[in-house]
Design an enzyme around this catalytic site. Structure first.
Site, PDB file in Angstrom:
ATOM      1  N   LYS A 148      37.140  27.008 -51.802  1.00  0.00           N
ATOM      2  CA  LYS A 148      36.299  28.146 -52.168  1.00  0.00           C
ATOM      3  C   LYS A 148      36.406  29.200 -51.073  1.00  0.00           C
ATOM      4  CE  LYS A 148      31.752  28.644 -54.322  1.00  0.00           C
ATOM      5  NZ  LYS A 148      30.405  28.060 -54.395  1.00  0.00           N
TER       6      LYS A 148
HETATM    7  O1  G3P Z   1      27.198  28.444 -55.655  1.00  0.00           O
HETATM    8  C1  G3P Z   1      27.028  29.813 -55.786  1.00  0.00           C
HETATM    9  C2  G3P Z   1      25.887  30.277 -56.647  1.00  0.00           C
HETATM   10  O2  G3P Z   1      25.804  29.508 -57.798  1.00  0.00           O
HETATM   11  C3  G3P Z   1      24.595  30.522 -55.934  1.00  0.00           C
HETATM   12  O3  G3P Z   1      23.486  30.591 -56.782  1.00  0.00           O
HETATM   13  O4  G3P Z   1      21.043  30.690 -57.185  1.00  0.00           O
HETATM   14  O5  G3P Z   1      21.924  30.888 -54.831  1.00  0.00           O
HETATM   15  O6  G3P Z   1      22.221  32.741 -56.452  1.00  0.00           O
HETATM   16  P1  G3P Z   1      22.100  31.267 -56.284  1.00  0.00           P
END
Ligand code: G3P
Length: 218
Positions: free
Chosen positions: A87
């Site tokens: 990633k």
């Molecule tokens: O893994 C990346 C992403 O899914 C993060 O989600 O909820 O932290 O915006 P969030």
């Protein structure tokens, strides 16, 4: 449509895997820290544990921000298991690294994508996955789903093979909306996936079937 779970929590990963609908896992440094996983070796060991639980792709994020160290770190992560997807952040060096790994046939996930232009670059670099952050756009009064639609249109126009991995999913309806648009993958917390199970008419219907069965089989 593939379902990934967005967590580093081993119990939740196991629960989703046991449900039989899990295609992979995504993690990020924040999710690792949330589980108290710190220090390089512990993080590498944790990825190995995740790979043992699931059959599919496991995204492991580099911490380095410069090209040379992204390559060193990415190769180290990829050596853990063939399920590992490197990633990389959506930056100048991240795109260069995505191209480097794509040339070698190593899977990548370009993350922190917030515009169609960024997604176009990720596809040009040959990324396996692109991760537009739906919920974080919604958080700032911008239409996250619209970005997924734009990327779908652009990728279809040119038959790009990069898979749209809708990330930052906040609730069950995001999953349904992404399915309608044609996102290739969603990554979400277990709660949003579990939300797909529920309907009150299912519960009422089942209760009735069981009580009718009992009446007939006294
Ligand atoms: O893994 C990346 C992403 O899914 C993060 O989600 O909820 O932290 O915006 P969030």
């Amino acid at each position: 449509m593939k379902f990934f779970i967005d967590t580093a929590n081993l119990n939740q990963i196991e629960e989703a895997q046991n449900l039989g609908v899990l295609d992979g896992v995504t993690t990020n440094p924040s999710l690792m820290a949330k589980e108290g996983i710190t220090g390089k070796q512990n993080i590498l060991d944790h990825y190995a544990k995740i790979c043992k639980i699931v059959d599919g792709d496991v995204s492991a994020e580099v911490i380095a921000t410069d090209f040379e160290n992204m390559i060193i770190e990415g190769e180290e992560l990829a050596s853990i298991n063939s399920q590992i997807v490197i990633k990389l952040p959506m930056t100048h060096d991240g795109i260069k690294a995505a191209k480097y790994f794509s040339n070698k046939g190593t899977k990548t996930n370009v993350t922190l994508v917030f515009s169609a232009g960024q997604a176009l670059l990720a596809a040009k670099a040959g990324a396996t996955y692109v991760s537009p952050f739906l919920g974080r756009l919604d958080d700032i009064s911008t239409d996250g789903l619209n970005l997924i639609s734009e990327i779908r249109e652009i990728y279809d126009n040119y038959n790009f093979q990069t898979q749209i991995l809708a990330a930052s999913i906040r609730h069950t309806m995001h999953i349904i909306d992404c399915a309608k648009i044609g996102a290739d993958v969603i990554t979400s917390p277990l709660s949003s996936i579990s939300g797909l199970l529920n309907h009150p008419l299912t519960d009422i219907g089942l209760e009735k079937f069981l009580s009718d069965y009992k009446k007939g089989n006294k």
